[in-house]
Structure formats: C-alpha cells, structure tokens
Design a protein around this motif. Sequence first.
Motif, PDB file in Angstrom:
ATOM      1  N   GLN A 148       0.852  -1.186   0.000  1.00 16.63           N
ATOM      2  CA  GLN A 148       0.000   0.000   0.000  1.00 16.63           C
ATOM      3  C   GLN A 148       0.891   1.240   0.000  1.00 16.63           C
ATOM      4  OE1 GLN A 148      -3.048  -1.172  -0.203  1.00 16.63           O
ATOM      5  NE2 GLN A 148      -2.419  -3.162   0.523  1.00 16.63           N
ATOM      6  N   ILE A 149       0.397   2.313  -0.565  1.00 16.38           N
ATOM      7  CA  ILE A 149       1.074   3.608  -0.487  1.00 16.38           C
ATOM      8  C   ILE A 149       0.094   4.604   0.113  1.00 16.38           C
ATOM      9  CG2 ILE A 149       2.119   5.513  -1.766  1.00 16.38           C
ATOM     10  CD1 ILE A 149       2.979   3.459  -3.884  1.00 16.38           C
ATOM     11  N   ILE A 150       0.497   5.224   1.209  1.00 17.83           N
ATOM     12  CA  ILE A 150      -0.256   6.329   1.796  1.00 17.83           C
ATOM     13  C   ILE A 150       0.629   7.558   1.633  1.00 17.83           C
ATOM     14  CG2 ILE A 150      -1.291   7.278   3.881  1.00 17.83           C
ATOM     15  CD1 ILE A 150      -1.436   4.355   4.934  1.00 17.83           C
ATOM     16  N   ASP A 151       0.187   8.539   0.833  1.00 12.72           N
ATOM     17  CA  ASP A 151       1.057   9.691   0.607  1.00 12.72           C
ATOM     18  C   ASP A 151       0.292  11.006   0.576  1.00 12.72           C
ATOM     19  OD1 ASP A 151      -0.136   9.416  -1.911  1.00 12.72           O
ATOM     20  OD2 ASP A 151       1.680   9.910  -2.993  1.00 12.72           O
ATOM     21  N   ASN A 152       1.016  12.046   0.981  1.00 14.97           N
ATOM     22  CA  ASN A 152       0.538  13.428   0.909  1.00 14.97           C
ATOM     23  C   ASN A 152      -0.839  13.614   1.527  1.00 14.97           C
ATOM     24  OD1 ASN A 152       2.770  14.728  -0.494  1.00 14.97           O
ATOM     25  ND2 ASN A 152       2.220  13.339  -2.158  1.00 14.97           N
TER      26      ASN A 152
ATOM     27  N   ILE B 247       4.498   4.813   3.789  1.00 12.73           N
ATOM     28  CA  ILE B 247       3.785   5.974   4.308  1.00 12.73           C
ATOM     29  C   ILE B 247       4.710   7.158   4.042  1.00 12.73           C
ATOM     30  CG2 ILE B 247       2.764   7.028   6.356  1.00 12.73           C
ATOM     31  CD1 ILE B 247       2.508   4.144   7.502  1.00 12.73           C
ATOM     32  N   ILE B 248       4.352   7.993   3.065  1.00 11.18           N
ATOM     33  CA  ILE B 248       5.280   8.986   2.524  1.00 11.18           C
ATOM     34  C   ILE B 248       4.654  10.377   2.535  1.00 11.18           C
ATOM     35  CG2 ILE B 248       6.666   9.606   0.507  1.00 11.18           C
ATOM     36  CD1 ILE B 248       6.320   6.663  -0.424  1.00 11.18           C
ATOM     37  N   CYS B 249       5.385  11.353   3.043  1.00  8.74           N
ATOM     38  CA  CYS B 249       5.015  12.771   2.960  1.00  8.74           C
ATOM     39  C   CYS B 249       3.635  13.056   3.544  1.00  8.74           C
ATOM     40  CB  CYS B 249       5.088  13.273   1.516  1.00  8.74           C
ATOM     41  SG  CYS B 249       6.734  13.228   0.823  1.00  8.74           S
ATOM     42  N   ASN B 250       3.355  12.527   4.730  1.00 12.91           N
ATOM     43  CA  ASN B 250       2.074  12.765   5.392  1.00 12.91           C
ATOM     44  C   ASN B 250       2.264  13.632   6.620  1.00 12.91           C
ATOM     45  OD1 ASN B 250       0.152  10.826   3.933  1.00 12.91           O
ATOM     46  ND2 ASN B 250       1.903   9.535   4.412  1.00 12.91           N
ATOM     47  N   ASN B 251       1.190  14.264   7.045  1.00 15.37           N
ATOM     48  CA  ASN B 251       1.142  14.953   8.322  1.00 15.37           C
ATOM     49  C   ASN B 251       0.207  14.146   9.208  1.00 15.37           C
ATOM     50  OD1 ASN B 251       0.477  16.578  10.526  1.00 15.37           O
ATOM     51  ND2 ASN B 251       0.730  18.453   9.346  1.00 15.37           N
ATOM     52  N   ILE B 252       0.777  13.475  10.198  1.00 19.06           N
ATOM     53  CA  ILE B 252       0.017  12.605  11.100  1.00 19.06           C
ATOM     54  C   ILE B 252       0.105  13.249  12.482  1.00 19.06           C
ATOM     55  CG2 ILE B 252      -0.180  10.274  12.043  1.00 19.06           C
ATOM     56  CD1 ILE B 252       1.340   9.377   9.417  1.00 19.06           C
TER      57      ILE B 252
ATOM     58  N   CYS C  30      11.963  11.994   8.869  1.00 17.97           N
ATOM     59  CA  CYS C  30      10.695  12.329   9.502  1.00 17.97           C
ATOM     60  C   CYS C  30      10.926  13.277  10.675  1.00 17.97           C
ATOM     61  CB  CYS C  30      10.000  11.070  10.014  1.00 17.97           C
ATOM     62  SG  CYS C  30       9.540   9.927   8.711  1.00 17.97           S
ATOM     63  N   LEU C  31       9.906  14.049  10.973  1.00 18.04           N
ATOM     64  CA  LEU C  31       9.904  14.900  12.146  1.00 18.04           C
ATOM     65  C   LEU C  31       8.998  14.251  13.184  1.00 18.04           C
ATOM     66  CD1 LEU C  31      10.483  17.549  13.690  1.00 18.04           C
ATOM     67  CD2 LEU C  31       8.498  18.525  12.496  1.00 18.04           C
ATOM     68  N   PHE C  32       9.562  13.962  14.373  1.00 20.33           N
ATOM     69  CA  PHE C  32       8.796  13.375  15.466  1.00 20.33           C
ATOM     70  C   PHE C  32       8.800  14.350  16.637  1.00 20.33           C
ATOM     71  CE2 PHE C  32      10.614   9.697  13.230  1.00 20.33           C
ATOM     72  CZ  PHE C  32       9.477   8.946  12.987  1.00 20.33           C
TER      73      PHE C  32
ATOM     74  N   ASP D 159       9.728  10.988   5.040  1.00 20.70           N
ATOM     75  CA  ASP D 159       9.412  12.405   4.809  1.00 20.70           C
ATOM     76  C   ASP D 159       8.072  12.822   5.398  1.00 20.70           C
ATOM     77  OD1 ASP D 159      11.779  12.975   3.325  1.00 20.70           O
ATOM     78  OD2 ASP D 159      10.885  11.969   1.596  1.00 20.70           O
ATOM     79  N   SER D 160       7.757  12.354   6.573  1.00 22.86           N
ATOM     80  CA  SER D 160       6.465  12.659   7.193  1.00 22.86           C
ATOM     81  C   SER D 160       6.663  13.400   8.503  1.00 22.86           C
ATOM     82  CB  SER D 160       5.674  11.374   7.440  1.00 22.86           C
ATOM     83  OG  SER D 160       5.298  10.772   6.230  1.00 22.86           O
TER      84      SER D 160
END
Length: 186
Positions: free
Chosen positions: A105-109, A129-134, A178-180, A154-155
Amino acid sequence: IDSNKHIVTIIDDNVEIAGFTIKNCSTGYSGIRIYNNYCNIHNNIIKFCGGGIELFYTDNNHVHNNIITNNLWGVFIDGSEDIIIGNNSLSGNIYGIEIGFSKNQIIDNSIIWNHLIGVLQIYSDNNDIICNNISFNSDIGIQFLISKKNRLLDSQVIDNKIGVKLDGGAERNNFNYCLFENSLSD
C-alpha cells in the motif's frame, strides 16, 4: 447521498466514484465499500458513517483527494494489494486508516489528524507511508502490529500522545527523514 445502510457498494472492476457527499450510514455500514479492482475514488466528502471507505480483497485501487471525517474508520483496507491512498484529509474518525492483512500500500501526501489512532497496520507488510502529516491523534500516530518491512518517509508525526508504536513482531520497519514531536504522559 444519505442513507442508514451501505451507500455505495462496488462489485465491478474499473469503477469511478467522484464528486459526491456521502453521509449518515449507520454504525455497521460504510459510505463506499469496494470488492473489486482498478477503481478510482476521488473528490468525495464522506462523513458520519461506520466506515468511510472500505476495501476488501482488492488490488490496484486509488483513493485520492477525499475528505473523510467523523466515521469509525476513515479508510479500512483488508486483504488487499497495491492500493494508493493519496492527498486525502482524514479527521475525527476513531481510526484514520486501518490496514489489515495487506501489502504494497502507499499512503502519501495526506493529512491524518484528530483520531484515536492515525494509522494502524495489522499483519501488513511492505507498505509505504510517505510525505504525510500525522498529528493530534489522542492515542497513537502510527501503530505497527505484527507488520514488517514498512517504510515511513518524509512525514511529520507530531503532537500525538505516542508518535510510533511497534508491537508484537513489528520488525525491519524503516523511518527516514521524519519529524517526530510527541508526548507520552501517564
């Protein structure tokens, strides 16, 4: 489209659902339920349903540019491969995206915020899981449960109680660029 049962059920390949507001299915029902392949679900608003969009044993579907809010599940994927979830806004669901027994699966943007759990993967491998804001999920941003070889890239995973949780054999998952910024409190 307003109903107290499943609103749209797709049983054929190559179906496109676009431009609808789908709302008010009962708790045990979904806004869009997909059983076949090569479907394109985009530019919809789905709210106040049991499941926003559910995909069962399907391949090669695209879910993009939707607003999915105030459901039990925003997107639920079970036994599926090669699904792309992109450029969606998911908020106020119990689970933003749940992936079970699925791969590739790809979850992006996407913006995945204000859920109990933002993304939950159970027995699911090789997902990106790419380039998301979670963010702003009250319990967990992303949880991997017995899931392997997934990539988080990159999330931003911020302002969740727990940013990423690895459980029960979740191994060889990679987190890069990623930023955590999350808090764990008693």
